[in-house]
Design a protein around this motif. Structure first.
Motif, PDB file in Angstrom:
ATOM      1  N   ARG A  14      -0.091  -5.252   6.833  1.00  0.00           N
ATOM      2  CA  ARG A  14       0.375  -5.936   5.625  1.00  0.00           C
ATOM      3  C   ARG A  14       1.883  -5.795   5.507  1.00  0.00           C
ATOM      4  NH1 ARG A  14      -4.303  -5.282   1.212  1.00  0.00           N
ATOM      5  NH2 ARG A  14      -2.672  -6.120  -0.100  1.00  0.00           N
ATOM      6  N   ASP A  15       2.534  -6.888   5.111  1.00  0.00           N
ATOM      7  CA  ASP A  15       3.985  -6.840   4.901  1.00  0.00           C
ATOM      8  C   ASP A  15       4.290  -6.286   3.516  1.00  0.00           C
ATOM      9  OD1 ASP A  15       3.542  -8.937   3.131  1.00  0.00           O
ATOM     10  OD2 ASP A  15       4.367 -10.470   4.460  1.00  0.00           O
ATOM     11  N   GLU A  16       5.581  -6.259   3.151  1.00  0.00           N
ATOM     12  CA  GLU A  16       6.004  -5.666   1.880  1.00  0.00           C
ATOM     13  C   GLU A  16       5.355  -6.328   0.669  1.00  0.00           C
ATOM     14  OE1 GLU A  16       8.371  -6.838   4.179  1.00  0.00           O
ATOM     15  OE2 GLU A  16       8.593  -4.875   5.088  1.00  0.00           O
ATOM     16  N   SER A  17       5.066  -7.629   0.781  1.00  0.00           N
ATOM     17  CA  SER A  17       4.466  -8.343  -0.346  1.00  0.00           C
ATOM     18  C   SER A  17       2.946  -8.186  -0.401  1.00  0.00           C
ATOM     19  CB  SER A  17       4.828  -9.831  -0.277  1.00  0.00           C
ATOM     20  OG  SER A  17       4.211 -10.429   0.855  1.00  0.00           O
ATOM     21  N   GLY A  18       2.357  -7.519   0.595  1.00  0.00           N
ATOM     22  CA  GLY A  18       0.912  -7.314   0.619  1.00  0.00           C
ATOM     23  C   GLY A  18       0.152  -8.361   1.407  1.00  0.00           C
ATOM     24  N   GLU A  19       0.885  -9.319   2.011  1.00  0.00           N
ATOM     25  CA  GLU A  19       0.236 -10.370   2.803  1.00  0.00           C
ATOM     26  C   GLU A  19      -0.113  -9.858   4.194  1.00  0.00           C
ATOM     27  OE1 GLU A  19      -0.607 -13.531   1.734  1.00  0.00           O
ATOM     28  OE2 GLU A  19      -0.055 -12.665  -0.199  1.00  0.00           O
TER      29      GLU A  19
END
Length: 104
Positions: A14-19
């Motif tokens: 997951r990236d910083e935005s949660g995606e």
């Protein structure tokens, strides 16, 4: 859902935005985390490697495994097979903790 110890489990990076950005497979979270770490920017030595935090969501659970990983280049062993490159990517990870998400 439970799995036997030999069954592979899927972990979504997951990236910083949660995606979700990628999926990695391993029997344990650390195995998947090492695969992620090998894709990080590599340094010339382990001492020079910069550490990066990343999060792996275990699919089918509410667990979010948090790791710090780093990667570096090394000479391949002298007894390497013919197809192996002269330098290889090594990696290491350190588990920072687990978060439990509200949604499944």
């Amino acid at each position: 859902m439970t799995s036997t110890s030999g069954d592979p489990r899927n972990f979504a990076l997951r990236d910083e935005s949660g995606e979700k950005t990628s999926t990695f497979t391993g029997q344990v979270p650390r195995q998947a985390a090492l695969k992620v770490a090998r894709r990080l920017d590599t340094a010339d030595s382990e001492a020079q490697a910069s550490r990066e935090e990343f999060r792996l969501r275990e699919k089918g659970t509410k667990k979010l495994h948090i790791y710090e990983g780093w990667a570096w280049r090394e000479q391949a062993p002298e007894d390497k097979p013919g197809w192996m490159a002269e330098t290889i990517t090594e990696a290491n990870v350190s588990k920072e903790g687990i978060e439990y998400l509200d949604e499944l």
